[in-house]
Design an enzyme around this catalytic site. Structure first.
Site, mmCIF file in Angstrom:
data_model
loop_
_atom_site.group_PDB
_atom_site.id
_atom_site.type_symbol
_atom_site.label_atom_id
_atom_site.label_comp_id
_atom_site.label_asym_id
_atom_site.label_seq_id
_atom_site.Cartn_x
_atom_site.Cartn_y
_atom_site.Cartn_z
ATOM 1 C CG HIS A 42 6.632 12.730 15.028
ATOM 2 N ND1 HIS A 42 7.224 13.000 13.814
ATOM 3 C CD2 HIS A 42 7.333 13.438 15.954
ATOM 4 C CE1 HIS A 42 8.241 13.818 13.989
ATOM 5 N NE2 HIS A 42 8.330 14.109 15.288
ATOM 6 C CE1 TYR A 101 -1.113 -19.036 -8.527
ATOM 7 C CE2 TYR A 101 -1.402 -21.081 -9.772
ATOM 8 C CZ TYR A 101 -0.910 -19.785 -9.676
ATOM 9 O OH TYR A 101 -0.227 -19.236 -10.729
ATOM 10 C CE LYS A 134 -2.567 -19.961 -14.449
ATOM 11 N NZ LYS A 134 -1.664 -21.133 -14.665
#
Length: 505
Positions: free
Chosen positions: A17, A138, A142
């Site tokens: 694993h 932001y 954008k």
């Protein structure tokens, strides 16, 4: 019995694993633990905060958000981690300052084949948004997204993992930087500080690489150096290197343990954080003595900086009093007054005797025109910073140190301008760490005094005279040779301000 193998030590096994940092015979869900034990000491799992951990193994990327626990003691990679019933559930793998990850089945994960793609990790700054491979406010992001929308999507070439205090994101981009895919995890996390460095002995600058690695790991809480060598006896070569650089360790409380192997050795670095200063190979803080400019060791630097901090810097040095000097008197004050008069001369004569010698405030030297710029680059920072850190002083280039006569150096006007530019450049590169409110720059003056020879009406021979005043605070000739590990796994050097800010005064 469960077995755990650290990827950092080559423990990846495709038949076991695999989780970030380990391969194991069991798949433990580490999300269910609230308390763990290491060497019988109990530690609480941190609530609502995680560590993004990852391994690169066989062109495979294994990453996940893992639980973490806080521990103020240094734990080594491979140290066993148990549950409260005494069952081993994992081993120590990753660390961020005083936090250690708990490797196993964690939270959100990312398993990638790295054939033809890259992956990059970033700390997501508070208040920033993300598009593809960039972060910004932001409104900027954008506009970036609108701009990229017109492009046709291409194949993914890079993944970017963004780790923030409140949210984590994974973005994928094409060759133009267009975002192709995004995953968002509403969990706050940190990135681990890589604590494994590989050094190969027998290569160029291997001793420098070893000492740099030791400094970086000690200053980052500890870690491990994997050492290989071109020679057969890697353990023997390593011990020789360690012995040759043992005198460099400025932190007496730090130590290392060496684990020998056939093909490689592991040096486990342990930092107890008891020293007042960072582990430093060279301070690059100089002071002037009667005969030389000497680099301060870490204890001298600590004492010097402590005095500056306590006093809030130094006041300007008062001007020298005017008085006549009897013949043969060579105290520091008279030498400095004679040097000041020499500095103010409008011209000099070749072979003219200089009636003062080197002192704590004066240094003279001679150099050929061919070697002038090289010597300025090599010696000017340490000499001038040592004057600034002491009581100021004068440097005269073009006075023979043995005969104490004016010899000068012969150069053209264009070359002289280059020399003047070099001097200004190297003085501006000197770093001042302030403890005072005024925060003044280094004050200096530079002159080129013409040197005449009998019978010659014109001359292109000069003595370079530089006067440096005592500085209010600490002047570094260069950044201290002291490193740390950043979250990308790179070793970064501390700036003088950063280095001083870590001192425990």
């Amino acid at each position: 019995m469960a077995m755990f193998y650290a990827h950092a030590f080559g423990g990846y096994d495709e038949n076991l694993h695999a989780f970030p940092g380990i391969s194991s015979t069991v798949a433990n869900d580490v999300r269910k633990y609230s308390v763990v034990s290491v060497y019988n000491n109990k530690y609480d799992i941190v609530k609502d905060k995680y560590m993004w951990c990852y391994s690169y193994v066989n062109k495979r990327y294994i990453g996940a958000l893992l639980p973490m626990f806080e521990c103020n003691e240094y734990l080594q990679i491979g140290d066993p981690i148990h549950d409260l019933e005494g069952n081993q559930i994992s081993i120590v793998t990753y660390r961020h300052k005083n936090y250690y990850a708990l490797s196993g089945i964690g939270y959100e994960s990312l398993d990638l084949c790295l054939e033809g793609v890259g992956i990059h990790h970033h700390t997501l700054e508070a208040g920033n948004a993300v598009y593809g491979k960039v972060q910004h406010d932001y409104s900027t992001i954008k506009e970036k997204a609108k701009e990229m929308n017109s492009l046709s999507p291409g194949p993914i070439i890079d993944y970017h993992v963004w780790i923030g205090d409140c949210v984590c994101q994974v973005t994928a981009v094409d060759v133009h930087g267009k975002e192709i895919m995004r995953m968002r995890f509403k969990k706050g996390a940190v990135l681990p500080i890589p604590n494994l460095v590989k050094v190969k002995l027998g290569e160029e600058n291997d001793t420098v690489n070893l000492s740099t690695s030791i400094s970086a790991l000690l200053n980052s809480g500890g870690g491990t150096i994997e050492v290989t060598s071109k020679e057969e006896r890697v353990d023997y070569v390593l011990m020789k290197r360690l012995e040759s650089i043992r005198h460099l360790w400025s932190v007496v409380y730090d130590h290392f343990d060496v684990v020998n192997g056939k093909e490689r050795c592991y040096v486990h670095m342990h930092s107890s954080n008891q020293s007042p200063m960072l582990s430093t190979v060279k301070t690059n803080l100089y002071m002037k003595t009667m005969g030389a400019c000497l680099q301060m060791d870490y204890m001298e630097a600590l004492e010097y900086l402590s005095e500056l901090k306590e006093s809030g810097g130094r006041s300007p040095r008062p001007e020298l009093p005017e008085f006549e000097y009897p013949d043969g008197v060579e105290d520091a004050g008279s030498i400095e007054r004679l040097a000041e008069e020499f500095f103010s001369r409008s011209e000099l004569q070749a072979d003219e005797p200089v009636n003062f010698c080197n002192s704590i405030n004066v240094k003279h030297t001679s150099v050929s025109a061919k070697q002038l710029r090289t010597r300025i680059r090599q010696q000017l920072p340490s000499i001038l910073s040592s004057f600034a850190n002491t009581d100021g002083g004068y440097l005269f280039i073009g006075v023979d140190n043995n005969t104490h006569k004016v010899v000068g150096f012969t150069v053209g006007q264009d070359y002289l301008k280059l020399v003047e530019s070099d001097i200004e450049k190297y003085i501006k590169r000197l770093r001042v760490v302030h403890f005072c409110e005024k925060k003044e720059d280094i004050k200096y003056a530079c002159r080129f005094i013409k040197v005449y020879k009998p019978g010659e009406e014109t001359t292109s021979t000069y003595v370079c005279a530089i006067k440096v005043e005592r500085c209010c605070c600490a002047v570094f000739a260069d950044w201290p040779e002291s490193w740390y590990m950043d979250t990308s796994g790179s070793m970064k050097k501390y700036s003088p301000d950063e280095w001083v800010s870590h001192i425990k005064f």
